[in-house]
Design an enzyme around this catalytic site. Structure first.
Site, PDB file in Angstrom:
ATOM      1  N   HIS A 203       0.795  -1.237   0.000  1.00  0.00           N
ATOM      2  CA  HIS A 203       0.000   0.000   0.000  1.00  0.00           C
ATOM      3  C   HIS A 203       0.821   1.278   0.000  1.00  0.00           C
ATOM      4  O   HIS A 203       0.276   2.371  -0.076  1.00  0.00           O
ATOM      5  CB  HIS A 203      -0.936   0.040   1.215  1.00  0.00           C
ATOM      6  CG  HIS A 203      -0.213   0.314   2.502  1.00  0.00           C
ATOM      7  ND1 HIS A 203       0.418  -0.671   3.212  1.00  0.00           N
ATOM      8  CD2 HIS A 203       0.001   1.456   3.179  1.00  0.00           C
ATOM      9  CE1 HIS A 203       0.984  -0.152   4.287  1.00  0.00           C
ATOM     10  NE2 HIS A 203       0.758   1.139   4.295  1.00  0.00           N
TER      11      HIS A 203
HETATM   12  C1  UD1 Z   1      -1.866   5.831   5.492  1.00  0.00           C
HETATM   13  C2  UD1 Z   1      -0.568   6.361   6.098  1.00  0.00           C
HETATM   14  C3  UD1 Z   1       0.510   5.291   6.028  1.00  0.00           C
HETATM   15  C4  UD1 Z   1       0.043   4.004   6.671  1.00  0.00           C
HETATM   16  C5  UD1 Z   1      -1.291   3.571   6.061  1.00  0.00           C
HETATM   17  C6  UD1 Z   1      -1.814   2.374   6.810  1.00  0.00           C
HETATM   18  C7  UD1 Z   1      -0.099   8.753   5.823  1.00  0.00           C
HETATM   19  C8  UD1 Z   1       0.679   9.758   5.062  1.00  0.00           C
HETATM   20  N1  UD1 Z   1      -0.073   7.501   5.334  1.00  0.00           N
HETATM   21  O1  UD1 Z   1      -1.623   5.561   4.125  1.00  0.00           O
HETATM   22  O2  UD1 Z   1       1.653   5.750   6.736  1.00  0.00           O
HETATM   23  O3  UD1 Z   1       1.005   3.011   6.448  1.00  0.00           O
HETATM   24  O4  UD1 Z   1      -2.233   4.646   6.187  1.00  0.00           O
HETATM   25  O5  UD1 Z   1      -2.755   1.671   6.065  1.00  0.00           O
HETATM   26  O6  UD1 Z   1      -0.713   9.091   6.795  1.00  0.00           O
HETATM   27  N2  UD1 Z   1      -8.931   5.123   1.238  1.00  0.00           N
HETATM   28  C9  UD1 Z   1     -10.173   4.582   1.063  1.00  0.00           C
HETATM   29  N3  UD1 Z   1     -10.788   4.026   2.162  1.00  0.00           N
HETATM   30  C10 UD1 Z   1     -10.217   4.011   3.401  1.00  0.00           C
HETATM   31  C11 UD1 Z   1      -8.939   4.572   3.546  1.00  0.00           C
HETATM   32  C12 UD1 Z   1      -8.304   5.113   2.456  1.00  0.00           C
HETATM   33  O7  UD1 Z   1     -10.750   4.586  -0.020  1.00  0.00           O
HETATM   34  O8  UD1 Z   1     -10.833   3.529   4.350  1.00  0.00           O
HETATM   35  C13 UD1 Z   1      -8.289   5.776   0.093  1.00  0.00           C
HETATM   36  C14 UD1 Z   1      -8.293   7.295   0.283  1.00  0.00           C
HETATM   37  O9  UD1 Z   1      -9.449   7.861  -0.250  1.00  0.00           O
HETATM   38  C15 UD1 Z   1      -7.063   7.733  -0.454  1.00  0.00           C
HETATM   39  C16 UD1 Z   1      -6.139   6.513  -0.377  1.00  0.00           C
HETATM   40  O10 UD1 Z   1      -6.923   5.401   0.028  1.00  0.00           O
HETATM   41  O11 UD1 Z   1      -7.359   7.978  -1.782  1.00  0.00           O
HETATM   42  C17 UD1 Z   1      -4.991   6.719   0.566  1.00  0.00           C
HETATM   43  O12 UD1 Z   1      -5.430   6.970   1.902  1.00  0.00           O
HETATM   44  P1  UD1 Z   1      -4.536   7.801   2.929  1.00  0.00           P
HETATM   45  O13 UD1 Z   1      -5.153   7.763   4.256  1.00  0.00           O
HETATM   46  O14 UD1 Z   1      -4.193   9.128   2.359  1.00  0.00           O
HETATM   47  O15 UD1 Z   1      -3.147   7.041   2.942  1.00  0.00           O
HETATM   48  P2  UD1 Z   1      -2.826   5.491   3.114  1.00  0.00           P
HETATM   49  O16 UD1 Z   1      -2.226   5.025   1.832  1.00  0.00           O
HETATM   50  O17 UD1 Z   1      -3.979   4.757   3.651  1.00  0.00           O
HETATM   51  N1  UDP Z   2      -4.078  -5.477   8.561  1.00  0.00           N
HETATM   52  C1  UDP Z   2      -5.385  -5.942   8.704  1.00  0.00           C
HETATM   53  N2  UDP Z   2      -6.095  -6.249   7.573  1.00  0.00           N
HETATM   54  C2  UDP Z   2      -5.574  -6.116   6.325  1.00  0.00           C
HETATM   55  C3  UDP Z   2      -4.243  -5.641   6.191  1.00  0.00           C
HETATM   56  C4  UDP Z   2      -3.534  -5.319   7.326  1.00  0.00           C
HETATM   57  O1  UDP Z   2      -5.878  -6.095   9.818  1.00  0.00           O
HETATM   58  O2  UDP Z   2      -6.281  -6.406   5.351  1.00  0.00           O
HETATM   59  C5  UDP Z   2      -3.332  -5.132   9.769  1.00  0.00           C
HETATM   60  C6  UDP Z   2      -1.991  -5.798   9.866  1.00  0.00           C
HETATM   61  O3  UDP Z   2      -2.109  -7.088  10.419  1.00  0.00           O
HETATM   62  C7  UDP Z   2      -1.223  -4.832  10.747  1.00  0.00           C
HETATM   63  C8  UDP Z   2      -1.760  -3.505  10.322  1.00  0.00           C
HETATM   64  O4  UDP Z   2      -3.023  -3.753   9.719  1.00  0.00           O
HETATM   65  O5  UDP Z   2      -1.528  -5.049  12.116  1.00  0.00           O
HETATM   66  C9  UDP Z   2      -0.812  -2.887   9.355  1.00  0.00           C
HETATM   67  O6  UDP Z   2      -1.395  -1.846   8.718  1.00  0.00           O
HETATM   68  P1  UDP Z   2      -0.894  -1.300   7.314  1.00  0.00           P
HETATM   69  O7  UDP Z   2      -0.122  -2.340   6.592  1.00  0.00           O
HETATM   70  O8  UDP Z   2      -2.067  -0.716   6.657  1.00  0.00           O
HETATM   71  O9  UDP Z   2       0.035  -0.067   7.742  1.00  0.00           O
HETATM   72  P2  UDP Z   2       1.557   0.093   8.210  1.00  0.00           P
HETATM   73  O10 UDP Z   2       1.820  -0.859   9.315  1.00  0.00           O
HETATM   74  O11 UDP Z   2       2.416  -0.125   7.015  1.00  0.00           O
HETATM   75  O12 UDP Z   2       1.608   1.517   8.632  1.00  0.00           O
END
Ligand code: UD1
Ligand code: UDP
Length: 355
Positions: A203
């Protein structure tokens, strides 16, 4: 003692679950949480509160899907308003997301003490939005809860040994969660692949926003599947969107994001983990699985040093060969790199004793 906890993204719910459970045991601590709304799909947010019994946030700001500046700025403004109203003793933030930085900054400017859980991690790659969030949050926190000695060493190298900030080694709070919920794991409904599959999650902005890299990841996994390997990929909405925009087709099992209990099932029953997630790299280790990390750097260097994780460059034309060479690697996680699963207790004790 009143604590405001800032939540927003999936990994923060998982970390907060351990801390909220510990706080509930302590009569002298009141916790209120603010959900910034950064993650908002039911399977990226609500499911964790329900399955894991995390206390419902008092506030949900509904701020998401914006550019970094707009998202952080709007969160900052809203969190400030709530802090002024609630007058907490502490604002507690987790990890390195935009929600983390917004919470820490709002509190520090109001002279409210800030505690940062999962502090001191560094990838030394300032192109990562997370690296900027971590460095700035550490700088304005009063107490830094560090998961590992590597994290403490990183902070010392930045001069924190000469600052007043309290540094505490806690072990990793994700280990608290994994140990507690492990006995409740659940098979995802409809999962088709037999146990022993390759578990994949991707991601990171650096992999999803670069079409060539995303294409290389998908093509490599398609080839793995063509060779008869079973792949299971619970797909982050960001990645799903980018794959669909790039019109890439996948010939292996890809599913919607799963809840934490389902994720623990996937970890337990996989043969190897391929990821760019911070959390998954450690969870692979907790579940005794080798991990290939599709990034140029990692904050979790002790995994690399202990030969249980390997960085694989995504622009590497030989990515498939590297994966194939390492598919059967086994690991030994008896070195307990991440403490004893009691981080939450250490954190609450330190908040209470801080003066
Ligand atoms: C964010 C964090 C990242 C973390 C990740 C965990 C920042 C800069 N990034 O990245 O450090 O590792 O979360 O998963 O804070 N979206 C949906 N539905 C959701 C959530 C997100 O559609 O429930 C879409 C948003 O609309 C956006 C994209 O996913 O277009 C990215 O979401 P965003 O929260 O900006 O960053 P993540 O990639 O989730
Ligand atoms: N995770 C989850 N469901 C998923 C993918 C990840 O519960 O479909 C959990 C995973 O086990 C871990 C956390 O989400 O505990 C990690 O989140 P993510 O990879 O989104 O973010 P990061 O750790 O890179 O910030």
């Amino acid at each position: 003692m009143k604590v405001i906890t800032i939540l927003g993204a999936r990994p923060q719910f998982i970390k907060a679950s351990a801390l909220s459970r510990e706080i509930l045991k302590r009569k002298e601590v009141e916790e209120i949480s603010i959900h910034t709304g950064q993650h908002f799909d039911a399977n990226m947010s609500e499911i964790f509160f329900e399955e894991m019994g995390i206390p419902q946030p008092k506030y949900n700001l509904g701020i998401n899907s914006l550019s970094h500046g707009a998202m952080t700025g709007r969160m900052l403004e809203e969190i400030e308003r709530i802090i002024i109203d609630e007058k907490p003793d502490w604002v507690l933030v987790f990890g390195d997301t935009n929600s983390t930085l917004a919470g820490a900054l709002a509190a520090a400017k109001l002279h409210i003490k800030v505690a940062h859980v999962e502090a001191g991690l560094r990838s030394y790659d300032m192109k990562m939005p997370e690296e900027i969030n971590r460095i700035l949050t550490d700088q304005i926190s009063d107490i830094l809860f560090c998961p590992t000695q590597t994290a403490i060493d990183n902070l010392h190298a930045e001069g924190f040994d000469k600052k007043k900030t309290r540094l505490v080694t806690t072990g990793d709070i994700m280990y608290d969660s994994a140990m507690y919920y492990r006995k409740m794991l659940k098979k995802p409904i409809g999962l088709k692949s037999k146990d022993g599959f390759i578990l994949v999650t991707i991601h990171r902005q650096e992999n999803t926003d670069d079409v060539a890299k995303l294409n290389n990841i998908v093509t490599t996994l398609n080839k793995l599947a063509d060779k008869g390997h079973h792949v299971v990929w619970p797909m982050h909405p960001r990645t799903k969107k980018k794959i669909s925009e790039a019109k890439l087709s996948l010939n292996f099992e890809h599913i919607e994001p799963v809840g934490y209990l389902e994720m623990l099932y996937l970890l337990e029953n996989s043969s190897i983990v391929i990821t760019d997630s911070g959390g998954l790299q450690k969870e692979a280790y907790f579940f005794n699985k080798y991990c290939l990390t599709l990034r140029d750097t990692t904050e979790w260097m002790e995994l690399i040093e202990n030969n249980v994780n390997q960085l694989v460059k995504v622009d590497n034309k030989n990515m498939l060969d590297v994966i194939l060479e390492n598919l059967n690697n086994k690991i030994d996680n008896s070195s307990n790199l991440y403490g004893d699963g009691q981080s939450a207790k250490v954190i609450v004790d330190n908040l209470l004793s801080f003066s």
